[in-house]
Design a protein around this motif. Structure first.
Motif, PDB file in Angstrom:
ATOM      1  N   LYS A  59       0.801  -1.221   0.000  1.00 42.20           N
ATOM      2  CA  LYS A  59       0.000   0.000   0.000  1.00 42.20           C
ATOM      3  C   LYS A  59       0.836   1.275   0.000  1.00 42.20           C
ATOM      4  O   LYS A  59       0.309   2.364   0.183  1.00 42.20           O
ATOM      5  CB  LYS A  59      -0.922   0.023   1.229  1.00 42.20           C
ATOM      6  N   ARG A 108      -2.343   2.940  10.679  1.00 44.57           N
ATOM      7  CA  ARG A 108      -3.339   2.391   9.762  1.00 44.57           C
ATOM      8  C   ARG A 108      -3.104   2.984   8.382  1.00 44.57           C
ATOM      9  O   ARG A 108      -3.135   4.191   8.200  1.00 44.57           O
ATOM     10  CB  ARG A 108      -4.752   2.713  10.232  1.00 44.57           C
ATOM     11  N   SER A 110      -4.789   1.492   5.541  1.00 50.20           N
ATOM     12  CA  SER A 110      -6.124   1.365   4.951  1.00 50.20           C
ATOM     13  C   SER A 110      -6.939   0.481   5.888  1.00 50.20           C
ATOM     14  O   SER A 110      -6.443   0.022   6.919  1.00 50.20           O
ATOM     15  CB  SER A 110      -6.042   0.759   3.547  1.00 50.20           C
ATOM     16  N   ASP A 111      -8.180   0.212   5.518  1.00 48.38           N
ATOM     17  CA  ASP A 111      -9.024  -0.632   6.370  1.00 48.38           C
ATOM     18  C   ASP A 111      -8.438  -2.017   6.587  1.00 48.38           C
ATOM     19  O   ASP A 111      -8.604  -2.617   7.634  1.00 48.38           O
ATOM     20  CB  ASP A 111     -10.430  -0.770   5.772  1.00 48.38           C
ATOM     21  N   ASP A 112      -7.738  -2.537   5.576  1.00 46.73           N
ATOM     22  CA  ASP A 112      -7.205  -3.896   5.673  1.00 46.73           C
ATOM     23  C   ASP A 112      -5.687  -3.948   5.867  1.00 46.73           C
ATOM     24  O   ASP A 112      -5.098  -5.012   5.803  1.00 46.73           O
ATOM     25  CB  ASP A 112      -7.603  -4.713   4.439  1.00 46.73           C
ATOM     26  N   TYR A 113      -5.055  -2.787   6.109  1.00 45.95           N
ATOM     27  CA  TYR A 113      -3.599  -2.790   6.263  1.00 45.95           C
ATOM     28  C   TYR A 113      -3.197  -1.898   7.434  1.00 45.95           C
ATOM     29  O   TYR A 113      -3.343  -0.675   7.379  1.00 45.95           O
ATOM     30  CB  TYR A 113      -2.915  -2.295   4.984  1.00 45.95           C
ATOM     31  N   TYR A 114      -2.695  -2.544   8.490  1.00 46.18           N
ATOM     32  CA  TYR A 114      -2.149  -1.827   9.638  1.00 46.18           C
ATOM     33  C   TYR A 114      -0.652  -2.119   9.656  1.00 46.18           C
ATOM     34  O   TYR A 114      -0.237  -3.224   9.976  1.00 46.18           O
ATOM     35  CB  TYR A 114      -2.811  -2.276  10.949  1.00 46.18           C
ATOM     36  N   ASN A 162       2.111  -6.424   8.124  1.00 46.33           N
ATOM     37  CA  ASN A 162       0.718  -6.015   8.206  1.00 46.33           C
ATOM     38  C   ASN A 162       0.109  -6.714   9.418  1.00 46.33           C
ATOM     39  O   ASN A 162      -0.116  -7.925   9.401  1.00 46.33           O
ATOM     40  CB  ASN A 162      -0.025  -6.391   6.918  1.00 46.33           C
ATOM     41  N   ASN A 164      -2.810  -6.715  10.468  1.00 46.77           N
ATOM     42  CA  ASN A 164      -4.123  -7.325  10.196  1.00 46.77           C
ATOM     43  C   ASN A 164      -3.986  -8.760   9.699  1.00 46.77           C
ATOM     44  O   ASN A 164      -4.899  -9.564   9.857  1.00 46.77           O
ATOM     45  CB  ASN A 164      -4.905  -6.507   9.173  1.00 46.77           C
ATOM     46  N   GLU A 165      -2.846  -9.080   9.075  1.00 50.32           N
ATOM     47  CA  GLU A 165      -2.628 -10.438   8.565  1.00 50.32           C
ATOM     48  C   GLU A 165      -1.755 -11.269   9.498  1.00 50.32           C
ATOM     49  O   GLU A 165      -1.951 -12.469   9.624  1.00 50.32           O
ATOM     50  CB  GLU A 165      -1.962 -10.374   7.188  1.00 50.32           C
TER      51      GLU A 165
END
Length: 189
Positions: A59, A108, A110-114, A162, A164-165
């Protein structure tokens, strides 16, 4: 008040609101990641940094840098067309009396990437590798894992992921010599 004057006032107010809403995207955004990085540092009255390493991630881009007696890992986010500052524009002090100066941060993207980062600068020239021991938290269990960064001439290092993953709990940062001997150790617990 006549209709012409009223129309001029309404259009003036609409133009001011439009410029106010669009200005941040025009001013802060750049067509290159490097320009966005430089603008961000200038807005923070920091730098210009010597860029040690540029790291692409899905991102955006991370600029690992050094300025005077400070180190940084500045995140630049990729927009649809332009690049935008993503956090951490300033630096952290290089403590000359310590073998490794380090810090960590998360932001953060994006919504799916921290984006989570552990980064720093190595003062001890005998240290050739930096490792980060983490507890990898999976859905059904946890597992110990060691991330490794072989130092380059610039002496900076970075670990990133990330959150989130991949969920990591920081355990220990170590500096190793060429034989794998531990010369530096910092516990996060």
């Amino acid at each position: 008040m006549n209709k012409r004057l009223q129309s001029i006032i309404e259009w003036t107010i609409a133009a001011i609101l439009l410029v106010t809403a669009v200005y941040p995207f025009i001013y802060y955004g750049s067509f290159s990641a490097l320009k966005a990085y430089q603008k961000s540092e200038q807005s923070y009255h920091y730098g210009p940094s010597e860029i040690l390493e540029v790291i692409d991630f899905p991102k955006g881009r991370i600029f690992l840098g050094k300025y005077d007696k400070w180190f940084s890992a500045h995140t630049i986010k990729k927009g649809l067309i332009r690049w935008y500052p993503g956090g951490d524009p300033g630096g952290y002090p290089i403590k000359e009396n310590e073998q490794i100066s380090s810090t960590w941060s998360g932001s953060r993207i994006s919504d799916d990437y921290y984006l989570y980062k552990v980064y720093g600068y190595v003062n001890n020239s005998d240290i050739t590798t930096v490792t980060l021991e983490v507890e990898w938290i999976k859905e059904d269990k946890t597992e110990n894992k060691v991330l490794e960064y072989k130092l380059k001439d610039h002496r900076g290092f970075i670990f990133y992921w990330n959150e989130n993953e991949t969920k990591y709990k920081l355990e220990t940062l170590r500096g190793l010599d060429t034989n794998g001997n531990i010369l530096y150790e910092q516990d996060y617990q």
